[in-house]
Write a protein that holds these residues in place. Structure first.
Motif, PDB file in Angstrom:
ATOM      1  N   VAL A  31       2.970   0.571   0.138  1.00 28.63           N
ATOM      2  CA  VAL A  31       2.711   0.135  -1.237  1.00 28.63           C
ATOM      3  C   VAL A  31       3.825   0.615  -2.161  1.00 28.63           C
ATOM      4  O   VAL A  31       4.293  -0.130  -3.034  1.00 28.63           O
ATOM      5  CB  VAL A  31       1.341   0.660  -1.723  1.00 28.63           C
ATOM      6  N   HIS A  61       2.374  -5.198 -11.970  1.00 27.55           N
ATOM      7  CA  HIS A  61       1.502  -6.380 -12.078  1.00 27.55           C
ATOM      8  C   HIS A  61       1.836  -7.402 -10.997  1.00 27.55           C
ATOM      9  O   HIS A  61       0.942  -7.957 -10.345  1.00 27.55           O
ATOM     10  CB  HIS A  61       1.648  -7.006 -13.469  1.00 27.55           C
ATOM     11  N   GLU A 106       0.757  -6.232  -7.538  1.00 25.61           N
ATOM     12  CA  GLU A 106      -0.701  -6.302  -7.364  1.00 25.61           C
ATOM     13  C   GLU A 106      -1.202  -7.730  -7.220  1.00 25.61           C
ATOM     14  O   GLU A 106      -2.128  -7.995  -6.446  1.00 25.61           O
ATOM     15  CB  GLU A 106      -1.403  -5.646  -8.555  1.00 25.61           C
ATOM     16  N   THR A 107      -0.609  -8.677  -7.944  1.00 28.26           N
ATOM     17  CA  THR A 107      -1.152 -10.039  -7.986  1.00 28.26           C
ATOM     18  C   THR A 107      -0.466 -11.011  -7.038  1.00 28.26           C
ATOM     19  O   THR A 107      -1.065 -11.999  -6.629  1.00 28.26           O
ATOM     20  CB  THR A 107      -1.066 -10.611  -9.410  1.00 28.26           C
ATOM     21  N   GLN A 128      -6.553   1.940  -4.198  1.00 26.49           N
ATOM     22  CA  GLN A 128      -5.620   2.365  -5.236  1.00 26.49           C
ATOM     23  C   GLN A 128      -4.639   3.368  -4.624  1.00 26.49           C
ATOM     24  O   GLN A 128      -5.062   4.315  -3.974  1.00 26.49           O
ATOM     25  CB  GLN A 128      -6.367   3.040  -6.389  1.00 26.49           C
ATOM     26  N   VAL A 132      -1.504   1.670  -8.225  1.00 21.29           N
ATOM     27  CA  VAL A 132      -1.303   0.290  -7.783  1.00 21.29           C
ATOM     28  C   VAL A 132      -2.474  -0.108  -6.885  1.00 21.29           C
ATOM     29  O   VAL A 132      -2.806   0.601  -5.927  1.00 21.29           O
ATOM     30  CB  VAL A 132       0.028   0.128  -7.008  1.00 21.29           C
ATOM     31  N   SER A 133      -3.089  -1.249  -7.204  1.00 25.34           N
ATOM     32  CA  SER A 133      -4.210  -1.759  -6.419  1.00 25.34           C
ATOM     33  C   SER A 133      -3.695  -2.745  -5.365  1.00 25.34           C
ATOM     34  O   SER A 133      -2.838  -3.588  -5.660  1.00 25.34           O
ATOM     35  CB  SER A 133      -5.224  -2.454  -7.325  1.00 25.34           C
ATOM     36  N   THR A 134      -4.229  -2.653  -4.152  1.00 25.62           N
ATOM     37  CA  THR A 134      -3.818  -3.576  -3.082  1.00 25.62           C
ATOM     38  C   THR A 134      -4.878  -4.652  -2.821  1.00 25.62           C
ATOM     39  O   THR A 134      -4.828  -5.340  -1.811  1.00 25.62           O
ATOM     40  CB  THR A 134      -3.546  -2.813  -1.776  1.00 25.62           C
ATOM     41  N   ASP A 135      -5.838  -4.805  -3.747  1.00 19.71           N
ATOM     42  CA  ASP A 135      -6.934  -5.759  -3.547  1.00 19.71           C
ATOM     43  C   ASP A 135      -6.446  -7.183  -3.305  1.00 19.71           C
ATOM     44  O   ASP A 135      -7.065  -7.930  -2.548  1.00 19.71           O
ATOM     45  CB  ASP A 135      -7.869  -5.765  -4.767  1.00 19.71           C
ATOM     46  N   VAL A 162      -3.070  -8.083  -2.554  1.00 19.75           N
ATOM     47  CA  VAL A 162      -1.807  -8.177  -1.806  1.00 19.75           C
ATOM     48  C   VAL A 162      -2.080  -8.950  -0.512  1.00 19.75           C
ATOM     49  O   VAL A 162      -3.075  -8.712   0.164  1.00 19.75           O
ATOM     50  CB  VAL A 162      -1.256  -6.768  -1.480  1.00 19.75           C
TER      51      VAL A 162
END
Length: 436
Positions: free
Chosen positions: A108, A241, A244-245, A285, A293-296, A298
């Motif tokens: 990440v 951003h 993450e997105t 996270q 940083v969120s990997t939800d 990715v």
């Protein structure tokens, strides 16, 4: 008209992604379609209302196939098409938390680092014109310190005409030497960079004087000025951003950490790594120097040969996180022929261009291409199947004498030429193992 609108709204359509991959990769249509849909869905999700956007998770892909059939090449080409933060990692270079080696959270951190680089390059491109002006002013100061306005105008005109490009000039630059990191110590990979950022806030920037040509000094000064002009904090926020997105992570050699388990002692490189990977792929996270940083959302694409182990040897939880499985086909003699000639920068085209530099103009007859492909398929079948990579060793052997010489003029590579170079080697099985 619908297709045109889709393209204009942003991003490539799945059809266009496959068409781009077809320019460089032969066959493997199932894998191309799966990757194209996943990449497009990444874009589609970002166009949704925020409430449903949060609920739509990426459908991760597991590509299964022998070595040399295009798994890594698909990832490499996808990186260029994605225009999104992209990271390729080898599963084998990670170790379980608590052991010496890289921990999986570095995936990440590296993804965000690539996003930061991408965003900063975009911002620097926007201020490039102003940065060049400031660099030119500093260059004039170095070339003509304390000069009159007339002298500076004359020197500026001379610089504009390119008359001083090879002249040596001494310029003052910021010292960009990186702080020492601590590789191999779990959790310490970022320490050097974090300490460096902290000291920058309190310590004056160190300057160094370097002697460079005017051409090189102009480039270095422009880079330094562009770096000063951009907003690094805003770039970091935008990078996080994007990671993450729209971030994409390609995990190669996943099969190398799959196994039956049940051995004595801790499995540092196998199941332990899988269990550490699970929360990253699942969504968690991760703390980085740029913030949480969120990997939800990715997208993860994994690949492996799985010739020794099987996908079912992965822990069930990790299997469930790769719902789309694509099997890549082995390459036939026909596929190998197409690989030699059809891609935009096919191997034969590369060798034609390379040898033309030294005055050797080679031409591949169809019979020669067919013969090379057949020999490659034969060696793959009889010795070890390494897919399209076998073509490199075959071609190097066929063209060895031509590559060693220069100014040979026109040379035709036909079936007779290929057979003459390869027949004795291929017929001798022991020799084949070492040469081809």
């Amino acid at each position: 008209m619908t297709t045109t609108l889709a393209v204009h709204r942003g991003g490539l359509t799945p059809l266009e992604i496959v068409a781009e991959l077809d320019r460089h990769i032969i066959g493997q249509s199932k894998a191309k379609r799966a990757v194209a849909v996943a990449l497009r869905n990444h874009y589609r999700r970002r166009q949704l209302a925020e409430d449903i956007q949060a609920e739509v998770t990426p459908k991760n892909i597991l590509m299964i196939g022998p070595t040399g059939v295009g798994k890594t090449e698909i990832a490499r080409r996808l990186a260029k098409l994605a225009k999104a933060p992209f990271l390729k990692v080898e599963a084998t270079k990670f170790t379980e938390v608590g052991y010496v080696g890289r921990d999986v959270e570095s995936i990440v951190r590296d993804l965000v680092r690539s996003a930061v680089t991408m965003v900063e390059e975009e911002q620097k491109a926007k201020v490039a014109s102003r940065a060049r002006e400031l660099a030119e002013a500093r260059l004039l100061d170095a070339l003509l310190p304390g000069g009159s306005s007339e002298g500076r105008a004359e020197m500026k005109a001379l610089l504009g005409r390119g008359g001083l490009e090879e002249r040596t000039v001494e310029v003052e630059l910021e010292d960009t030497q990186q702080a020492a990191s601590m590789p191999g110590v779990p959790g310490m990979e970022e320490m050097g960079a974090n300490l460096q950022d902290m000291f920058k806030q309190f310590m004056p920037k160190k300057k160094v004087r370097r002697k460079l040509t005017v051409r090189e000094a102009r480039r270095v000064l422009a880079e330094e000025e562009a770096d000063r002009l951009i907003d690094h904090d805003a770039a970091a926020r935008e990078a996080v951003h994007r990671a993450e997105t729209s971030g994409i992570v390609f995990i190669d050699e996943l099969d190398k950490i799959a196994g039956e388990g049940g051995g004595s002692g801790p499995d540092v490189s196998g199941e332990g790594v899988q269990r550490d990977l699970l929360p990253i792929v699942e969504g968690t996270q991760v703390n980085t120097r740029w913030g949480q940083v969120s990997t939800d959302h990715v997208l993860f694409i994994a690949a492996g040969a799985f010739n020794v182990s099987k996908p079912s040897d992965l822990i069930p939880e990790l299997q469930g996180r790769f719902p789309i499985r694509v099997e890549l086909e082995e390459l036939s003699s026909t596929d190998l022929q197409r690989i030699l000639t059809q891609p935009e920068h096919a191997l034969t085209k590369q060798y034609i261009a390379l040898l033309a530099v030294d005055g050797t103009r080679i031409r591949f007859e169809e019979s020669g291409v067919v013969s090379i492909a057949r020999f490659a398929e034969r060696v793959n079948t009889e010795i070890e199947d390494i897919g399209a990579r076998r073509l490199h060793t075959i071609l190097e052997t066929v063209l060895e004498d031509l590559a060693f010489a220069t100014e040979l003029g026109d040379v035709v590579i036909d079936e007779a030429y290929v057979v003459k170079k390869l027949e004795d080697i291929v017929d001798d099985e022991d020799l084949t193992r070492y040469v081809l």
